[in-house]
Design a protein around this motif. Structure first.
Motif, mmCIF file in Angstrom:
data_model
loop_
_atom_site.group_PDB
_atom_site.id
_atom_site.type_symbol
_atom_site.label_atom_id
_atom_site.label_comp_id
_atom_site.label_asym_id
_atom_site.label_seq_id
_atom_site.Cartn_x
_atom_site.Cartn_y
_atom_site.Cartn_z
ATOM 1 N N LEU A 62 10.142 -4.363 -10.938
ATOM 2 C CA LEU A 62 9.384 -4.189 -12.051
ATOM 3 C C LEU A 62 8.333 -2.634 -11.943
ATOM 4 O O LEU A 62 7.911 -2.159 -13.301
ATOM 5 C CB LEU A 62 8.428 -5.087 -12.603
ATOM 6 C CG LEU A 62 9.227 -6.462 -12.851
ATOM 7 C CD1 LEU A 62 8.037 -7.114 -13.114
ATOM 8 C CD2 LEU A 62 10.620 -6.590 -14.186
ATOM 9 N N TYR A 63 7.451 -2.940 -11.131
ATOM 10 C CA TYR A 63 6.871 -1.206 -10.520
ATOM 11 C C TYR A 63 7.264 -1.648 -8.933
ATOM 12 O O TYR A 63 7.221 -2.132 -7.894
ATOM 13 C CB TYR A 63 5.417 -1.347 -10.632
ATOM 14 C CG TYR A 63 4.676 -0.974 -10.108
ATOM 15 C CD1 TYR A 63 4.344 -0.049 -11.468
ATOM 16 C CD2 TYR A 63 3.745 -1.085 -9.818
ATOM 17 C CE1 TYR A 63 3.043 1.360 -10.270
ATOM 18 C CE2 TYR A 63 2.661 -0.047 -8.945
ATOM 19 C CZ TYR A 63 2.025 1.003 -9.828
ATOM 20 O OH TYR A 63 1.743 1.736 -8.945
ATOM 21 N N THR A 64 6.899 -0.256 -8.762
ATOM 22 C CA THR A 64 6.906 0.558 -7.306
ATOM 23 C C THR A 64 5.918 1.648 -6.998
ATOM 24 O O THR A 64 6.095 2.874 -8.225
ATOM 25 C CB THR A 64 8.238 0.127 -6.863
ATOM 26 O OG1 THR A 64 7.703 0.725 -5.063
ATOM 27 C CG2 THR A 64 8.565 1.518 -7.184
ATOM 28 N N SER A 65 5.209 2.011 -5.388
ATOM 29 C CA SER A 65 4.152 2.800 -5.710
ATOM 30 C C SER A 65 3.713 3.578 -4.605
ATOM 31 O O SER A 65 3.151 2.033 -3.610
ATOM 32 C CB SER A 65 3.314 3.032 -6.566
ATOM 33 O OG SER A 65 2.088 4.127 -6.373
ATOM 34 N N SER A 66 3.664 4.494 -4.089
ATOM 35 C CA SER A 66 3.479 4.980 -2.748
ATOM 36 C C SER A 66 2.160 5.608 -2.826
ATOM 37 O O SER A 66 1.617 6.112 -3.730
ATOM 38 C CB SER A 66 4.490 5.289 -2.013
ATOM 39 O OG SER A 66 4.249 6.057 -0.468
ATOM 40 N N VAL A 67 1.223 4.873 -1.908
ATOM 41 C CA VAL A 67 0.063 4.936 -2.532
ATOM 42 C C VAL A 67 -1.372 5.421 -1.071
ATOM 43 O O VAL A 67 -0.646 5.513 -0.022
ATOM 44 C CB VAL A 67 -1.107 4.255 -3.150
ATOM 45 C CG1 VAL A 67 -0.917 4.213 -4.849
ATOM 46 C CG2 VAL A 67 -0.887 3.252 -2.116
ATOM 47 N N ASP A 68 -1.752 6.263 -1.145
ATOM 48 C CA ASP A 68 -2.771 7.128 -0.101
ATOM 49 C C ASP A 68 -3.875 6.220 0.515
ATOM 50 O O ASP A 68 -4.472 6.139 -0.970
ATOM 51 C CB ASP A 68 -3.330 9.088 0.278
ATOM 52 C CG ASP A 68 -3.273 8.794 1.086
ATOM 53 O OD1 ASP A 68 -4.364 8.441 2.130
ATOM 54 O OD2 ASP A 68 -3.575 10.192 1.319
ATOM 55 N N LEU A 69 -4.810 5.465 1.413
ATOM 56 C CA LEU A 69 -5.482 4.467 1.467
ATOM 57 C C LEU A 69 -6.892 5.280 1.413
ATOM 58 O O LEU A 69 -7.543 4.043 2.187
ATOM 59 C CB LEU A 69 -4.908 2.977 2.225
ATOM 60 C CG LEU A 69 -3.526 2.678 1.958
ATOM 61 C CD1 LEU A 69 -3.210 1.568 2.347
ATOM 62 C CD2 LEU A 69 -3.733 1.929 0.303
ATOM 63 N N ARG A 70 -7.040 6.662 2.021
ATOM 64 C CA ARG A 70 -7.512 6.876 2.115
ATOM 65 C C ARG A 70 -9.264 6.176 1.176
ATOM 66 O O ARG A 70 -10.692 6.681 2.191
ATOM 67 C CB ARG A 70 -7.774 8.334 2.327
ATOM 68 C CG ARG A 70 -6.967 8.749 3.673
ATOM 69 C CD ARG A 70 -6.640 10.565 3.509
ATOM 70 N NE ARG A 70 -5.649 11.057 2.913
ATOM 71 C CZ ARG A 70 -5.734 12.530 2.937
ATOM 72 N NH1 ARG A 70 -6.055 13.107 3.803
ATOM 73 N NH2 ARG A 70 -4.672 12.364 2.112
ATOM 74 N N GLN A 71 -8.658 6.968 0.196
ATOM 75 C CA GLN A 71 -10.112 5.958 -0.724
ATOM 76 C C GLN A 71 -10.271 5.178 -1.242
ATOM 77 O O GLN A 71 -11.095 4.024 -2.014
ATOM 78 C CB GLN A 71 -9.919 7.301 -2.770
ATOM 79 C CG GLN A 71 -9.759 9.054 -1.083
ATOM 80 C CD GLN A 71 -10.971 8.945 -1.286
ATOM 81 O OE1 GLN A 71 -12.051 8.756 -1.793
ATOM 82 N NE2 GLN A 71 -11.327 10.200 -0.629
ATOM 83 N N GLY A 72 -9.187 4.349 -0.365
ATOM 84 C CA GLY A 72 -9.074 2.331 -0.940
ATOM 85 C C GLY A 72 -8.421 3.170 -2.072
ATOM 86 O O GLY A 72 -7.855 3.788 -2.681
ATOM 87 N N ILE A 73 -8.173 1.206 -3.108
ATOM 88 C CA ILE A 73 -6.880 1.307 -3.818
ATOM 89 C C ILE A 73 -8.077 0.912 -5.208
ATOM 90 O O ILE A 73 -8.575 -1.162 -4.654
ATOM 91 C CB ILE A 73 -6.273 0.938 -4.078
ATOM 92 C CG1 ILE A 73 -4.745 1.479 -2.946
ATOM 93 C CG2 ILE A 73 -4.808 0.763 -5.589
ATOM 94 C CD1 ILE A 73 -4.672 3.108 -4.145
#
Length: 117
Positions: A62-73
């Motif tokens: 239903l949803y997918t995302s690739s994120v950079d964690l340097r700033q956190g989520i």
């Protein structure tokens, strides 16, 4: 679709930390259910990338995302339009995977959401 969501167990919080498989520990991940019927995902800052996925019980993405964690989520998922059923949020950081299951159930006069451990 759904007129009223009631939180069965109130605010249910679950914290999962990733197991240590190398010399570095993966970031802590928290998935909670908010009072306004949203699933809240918080991942601590880390020099890594993560893949976030939401899927239903049949495995439909239903949803997918690739994120950079340097700033956190700090991300909220609005689940008001989801139908009754079982859903999973998965967070993958490197080889480490955290999966949290939540269930939307219907009662005769109301619907509620329950976050499973």
């Amino acid at each position: 679709m759904k007129k009223l969501f009631i939180l069965m167990l109130g605010l249910v919080a679950s914290t999962a930390s990733f197991a240590k498989t190398t010399t570095n520990e993966a970031p802590a991940t928290t998935i909670t259910l908010t009072a306004d019927n949203k699933v809240k995902l918080v991942i601590a800052p880390e020099a890594a990338k993560a893949t976030i996925a939401l899927q239903d019980q049949e495995g439909h993405l239903l949803y997918t995302s690739s994120v950079d964690l340097r700033q956190g989520i700090h991300q909220k998922f609005n689940i008001n339009e989801l139908s009754v059923g079982t859903y999973q949020i998965a967070v993958k950081v490197g080889e480490q995977n955290t999966v949290k299951t939540f269930v939307i159930q219907e009662r005769p006069a109301e619907t509620f959401v329950m976050l499973e451990s």
